[in-house]
Design an enzyme around this catalytic site. Structure first.
Site, short mmCIF file in Angstrom:
data_model
loop_
_atom_site.label_atom_id
_atom_site.label_comp_id
_atom_site.label_asym_id
_atom_site.label_seq_id
_atom_site.Cartn_x
_atom_site.Cartn_y
_atom_site.Cartn_z
CG LEU A 265 15.41 25.70 39.12
CD1 LEU A 265 16.38 24.86 39.93
CD2 LEU A 265 14.00 25.62 39.70
CG HIS A 372 20.01 45.79 29.21
ND1 HIS A 372 21.34 46.16 29.36
CD2 HIS A 372 19.75 45.85 27.89
CE1 HIS A 372 21.86 46.41 28.17
NE2 HIS A 372 20.93 46.24 27.26
CG ASP A 382 23.69 47.96 24.49
OD1 ASP A 382 22.79 47.74 25.33
OD2 ASP A 382 24.33 47.04 23.95
CD GLU A 420 20.83 42.76 27.10
OE1 GLU A 420 20.33 42.58 26.00
OE2 GLU A 420 21.97 43.28 27.25
CD GLU A 429 17.95 33.47 36.35
OE1 GLU A 429 17.60 32.71 37.26
OE2 GLU A 429 18.33 33.05 35.22
CD GLU A 432 14.97 30.67 34.43
OE1 GLU A 432 15.47 30.11 33.44
OE2 GLU A 432 15.65 31.03 35.41
CG ASP A 449 18.71 47.00 24.71
OD1 ASP A 449 19.43 47.94 25.07
OD2 ASP A 449 19.12 45.83 24.66
CG HIS A 508 28.71 45.52 23.40
ND1 HIS A 508 28.54 44.16 23.48
CD2 HIS A 508 27.48 46.06 23.65
CE1 HIS A 508 27.26 43.91 23.75
NE2 HIS A 508 26.60 45.04 23.85
#
Lengths: 707, 707
Positions: A265, A372, A382, A420, A429, A432, A449, A508
């Site tokens: 959902l 993203h 990133d 992301e 989402e 969906e 990306d 990261h």
């Protein structure tokens, strides 16, 4: 300068860039013919692509990157909102913007460390004296790292908690690692330190818990990322692209993608949410990532037996299992390692920014291009390298649209996805929410990306590598695996024969900044420029070609390769179990025959006299081919994976994933019910492949069925 | 003569027969314009429909019926194969056949009585003397009933077994019936006799087993079918349409549709099959249907307390609960009822016969028309009335195709389904096999099973009634519920205010013969002719109309009615549980707005200058609208039901089925987790309705989302 281009292409109908299949010359219209006749027969304009390529500017990309990386922009923070505003401003620009741009918000379940109570990892003596404290934040080399908005390294979705125990070394935290370690050490009540790699982030903690391990540390071994280099005096960033000793890879510690509280959902404000206690795939025990500077200290002091050779890493000491705990000669002897984790979860609004160029002839066909927007810290590579490229593509295309010199045949949707890093949430989402329309109308999804992974180590002239999008590494996953949309993930990368780095080393960390990107990843931004040109070229061809540049013969080839591998690996044994692979063989043969027939139609000279509806029919067959491989019930344990050819697999075989996993499972358990599952997956596959073949005919009859 | 027409129309985009939306006048082409220009702009030809209507012949239909009902043609028997040959011969006829016709075989799990060991039901004394034997076969009135191929009445999928016990009367075998009965009688070890109606066939046994009941008998009460009439001397067939005393309704005693061993997979020879022991929804205890002649004898001899008024039926005695067992004054006193059931299961090849007319302009769009071919015995009304109509439609259309005077714009698929009586098996397997192509291309499905239910009792001039296809009563179910294809089920029926017969009384008995049909259901076959004309008219309009005659405003109206009912029934209570219905309201409002916008586009005069791709775009929106309401995970306990608006419901409310059932369940249990499910279903619905609305726009943006 030599560059290596790796385009990871969804095995789906593969994009045949630069090659047009079929040319249409519909009879020229006289004065009485309708005005739209020319438009519907128009093919891609090569001179327009030339113009696009020439206008893509490396300096514009550089400046895009500079502005996107001014501040840390973790999902739902003020910095994230700044990037939302940048995207909206650019896509709504009256001179270089799109037809329209808007924000789509979702209320998503995120996990953060507590600014007021930072997570701590300490070595504490039996009398509770703190002997050592793991560094709370990365060491600053440029002002970027001192920004108060740099989030403390943490394991998103690790539970809060306070645990201590004797330390053990568990290699990569794979099931086999814990099982091996458990032979020597009683793991109950211990803290395990593990390296990144080999197992998914959250798997390291999920695999540990059944042994009674109470906490997990994760670090990046210099051997896996830095080619062994460790010194920030002269070897690591800011002296090179390598990770500094205090660098920590943040990450989302979850297995499933999409918002964890709203499976299937769209996470709107009032959408039903499951209980957080029902979430699966996240660490059951406190978990924290640390830098190798600290990991060095901990691992080299460990007691117990030496770990196997394969477990050794880049430190100049023997990696022991742990007594459990530290060796008698260590100042840490008899001490525990203690984790105090204060992570908290919160449902917060996260934005996708959407852009739209309406198609002139087939507005109800979508080519989707996305990346993203959120990062862990400044996220120069990133994801902002990709976003910078996307903004340059939209600038050049937007200008042509605003000037009225171009409008694509099909509509183009641009997506700047939110959250992301927490598990592909924004894109998931979105898929969906718009499941039906996207399924019916999407021609392809292009994901860029990390646009450029690196360049320093190249020697090969041009290095092409293609792979299948079987995992969930970026936002292509919901498009490819959940919706069955033909997808492409594209990037520029370094020659992997020249370094063991499993990704660019600042990944990261707080060092993934504009300074790092412009000095060590892509000085001059010509790598970015090449990606923008290539991705834009593909985008225009998908949007403008009369016949979609999707090659279904490549799909047949992939299935044949998978089949051949499956026959080699499984046929003999399955025959002995009375499970026949003949239906699968027939299905693949049938698919090839149907593809050959379609190719004949595409190449037919008669097409020149056919209607626009015939062209549409051919395109619909190409567009919807991937959709035919979806089975929403095939993988009940793999959230979001519905594509029976490209789903992820843990069996490590280059063949049909459901079959490979079921076979590995049956072989290991030996149970009749598990062999039944192998047979079941063979039937699922045969039906899907024959079903796909039938979509390539007008009456759904394929060769095999007619015998 | 006055006729009553009931067309049960899938609530989906409702077919607006006879009304064309939008007319297109694409600019006339000159000599230089391409030759296809006229074809792609052509709309349905009213004179062709006139011609079709005038050629539909009642005597041809009568002769079709005569030939189809010569012998019993239960699925997979020799008689069934004879009907396969009839269909193939007719559809392959060089002068009146279709473009092509072929057989599609499935290996399906069926249940039969054993010819050599007929099922018996007896009354046995304590000393094992047989006091009474239930009639093995129906009494013959015409030679048809004496055909050795008339299958003994049985409950398909009832297990074989030998059970005996004291008899009890359990009304309709609903859960409430057993619960009521259990208050007075200890049901352990008893045999329950139940009436048809109120609960599904297999439910009567499934509901009984938990109470310890060991066997179930089922009969048709004369009050429910015969308006109380019982005598074959002058009241029942052959004197009228009423069921003779020995008539027995056969039937399939299963809940799920499709082959029971291959859920979600087409039942090909080598398809994986689950274990028969894992089948759910079939009787757990031996079950047998009997005639009311025998039921009268058993029920009127029962002892114990009188059953409630609502349980009384058409017999001239008081229906008692049973002592358990017979009353002391009965010659059966102290006797048991004994069931000796020899049913066996077998996987057998069953054929669909498929016919195809290739579309001229949009061959990749399918209008599907179908009916099952198999019957329980001679099946004159069920299903051969529908098959006779289908053959007359294909004769008239086929002749025009063969003569070259007509070819539909879109392709037409005709399906003569096998093994429907065992659970819609042929059609269900077909939809599983061709899931992808059918989903992508099907414009609509028209089902004409029982074409004429009756006419004798009509007085109303013309009686129109429309309903929603929420159940699984015929082969529309896999199309509507599993594939989300807009469907229509059409028949001619009697005025239900004039008789209590819940269906025509010879239903599933040995009396459903040509004699019965031509004397008591439709003498002269003009009812059949009317159905053939109406169904063919709809078929031609679906195949030929430039803009599909599917009215999406009716869909909005249905949703608004469902919403209004849901608000009345649930909103106050849900508010008190902090569950908001606002998202559902917004979704329905948004849907209405999107529909209004599409209608404006359809009615726009500018369309005249638009391309064929614009027309296609509009049609695709109409065609795919129903698909947007599919959610393969919404009803995990209802096999094959994926449509969140039209799925079956047990709550008995005219509103959204998942919501209604979840609410009823939560209200009854009061558990928080069940109220969560209500909230979940509200989110599923809101998302589906908004998702459907977004398919009616070009950029997927709808009104509500933009605020």
């Amino acid at each position: 300068e030599n560059w290596v281009i790796i385009g990871v292409v969804c095995g789906a109908a593969v994009l045949t860039v630069g090659i047009l299949i079929g040319h249409f010359g519909i009879a020229k219209s006289g004065t009485s013919a309708p005005s739209w006749l020319k438009d519907v027969a128009k093919d891609v304009d090569e001179s327009l692509i030339e113009k696009f390529m020439s206008e893509v500017d490396n300096i514009q990309i550089q400046e895009n990157l500079r502005s996107l990386t001014k501040v840390p922009h973790m999902a739902t923070t003020a910095g994230d909102e700044e990037t939302v505003q940048i995207m909206l401003k650019r896509w709504q620009d009256p001179e270089t913007g799109l037809d329209k741009a808007w924000r789509e918000e979702y209320w998503v379940y995120l996990s953060f460390p507590d600014k007021n109570n930072p997570n701590t990892v300490t070595v504490v003596s039996p009398t509770n004296t703190v002997l050592h404290t793991i560094r709370e934040k990365e060491k600053p080399y440029t002002p970027d790292q001192s920004d108060p908005e740099v989030v403390q390294p943490y394991a998103a979705y690790s539970p809060a908690g306070h645990v201590k125990g004797k330390l053990v070394y568990a290699n990569q935290g794979k099931p086999s690692d814990y099982s091996e370690l458990n032979k020597t050490v009683d793991l109950r009540g211990t803290i395990a330190i593990t390296k990144y790699g080999g197992a998914g982030r959250s798997a390291k903690a999920i695999n540990a818990a059944p042994y009674g391990v109470v906490g997990v540390l994760v670090y990046t071994d210099p051997l896996d990322m830095n080619d062994g280099l460790m010194s920030d005096a002269n070897e690591t960033y800011p002296h090179s692209w390598y990770m500094p000793p205090s660098g920590v890879e943040r990450g989302s510690y979850n297995i499933d993608f999409g918002d964890l509280l709203t499976p299937h959902l769209a996470a709107k404000e009032e959408t039903y949410r499951i209980n957080a206690t029902d979430i699966t795939g996240i660490p059951p025990i406190p978990t924290q990532p640390i830098g190798f500077e600290d990991a060095y200290r901990l691992i080299c002091e460990l007691g117990g037996e030496p770990a196997p050779d394969a477990w050794q890493g880049g430190f100049n000491c023997t990696y022991n299992f742990g007594g459990p705990g530290f060796k008698p000669t260590s100042s840490f002897t008899n001490s525990d390692v203690k984790l105090d984790i204060y992570n908290y979860e919160e449902v917060k609004p996260s934005s996708n920014v959407m852009g739209f160029i309406r198609g002139s002839v087939e507005p109800d066909r979508y080519v989707i291009y996305g990346n993203h927007r959120d990062s862990w810290v400044h996220g120069a590579i990133d994801p902002s390298s990709g976003t910078s490229v996307m903004l340059e593509i939209t600038r050049v295309l937007g200008k042509m649209v605003k000037q009225g010199t171009w409008r694509p045949r099909r509509s183009i949707i641009f997506g700047s996805w939110g959250a992301e890093e927490f598990g592909l949430i924004g894109s998931a989402e979105y898929t969906e929410q718009y499941f039906a329309a996207l399924s019916e109308r999407s021609v392809a999804y292009i994901n860029v990306d990390i646009a450029v992974f690196g360049k320093k180590l190249h020697t090969a002239p041009v290095h092409q590598k293609m792979g299948y999008l079987t995992g969930a590494g970026s936002d292509y996953a919901p498009f490819s695996h959940y919706l069955g949309i033909t997808s492409m993930d594209m990037s520029y990368t370094y020659d992997k024969t020249k370094t063991n780095a499993r990704i660019y080393p600042a990944y990261h960390t707080a060092y993934d900044t504009f300074d790092y990107a412009s000095k060590y990843i892509d000085p001059g931004f010509v790598g970015h420029q090449a990606v923008a040109r290539t991705a834009g070229n593909v985008l225009i061809r998908l949007a403008d070609s009369l016949i979609l540049p999707l090659n279904c013969a490549d799909y047949a080839e992939s299935l044949e390769e998978y089949l051949s591998t499956a026959l080699n690996l499984y046929e003999q044994k399955l025959k002995s179990m009375n499970i026949s692979m003949e239906p699968l063989k027939h299905a693949v043969t049938s698919f090839r025959a149907a593809v050959s027939n379609l190719e004949k139609v595409i190449q037919s000279p008669d097409l020149a006299n056919e209607t626009p509806l015939k062209v549409r029919w051919i395109n619909d067959q190409l567009m919807l081919l991937d959709r035919a491989f979806l089975d929403p019930l095939a993988f009940p344990d793999k959230y979001g994976f519905r594509h029976v050819i490209w789903a992820s697999s843990s069996a490590g075989k280059q063949t049909f994933p459901g079959l490979a996993d079921a076979y590995a499972n049956a072989e290991s358990s030996g149970q009749a019910s598990d062999w039944d599952k192998v047979h079941y997956h063979l039937s699922v596959l045969s039906q899907a492949i024959l079903g796909a073949a039938s979509t390539l005919t007008d009456d759904m009859q394929t060769q095999t069925w007619r015998k």
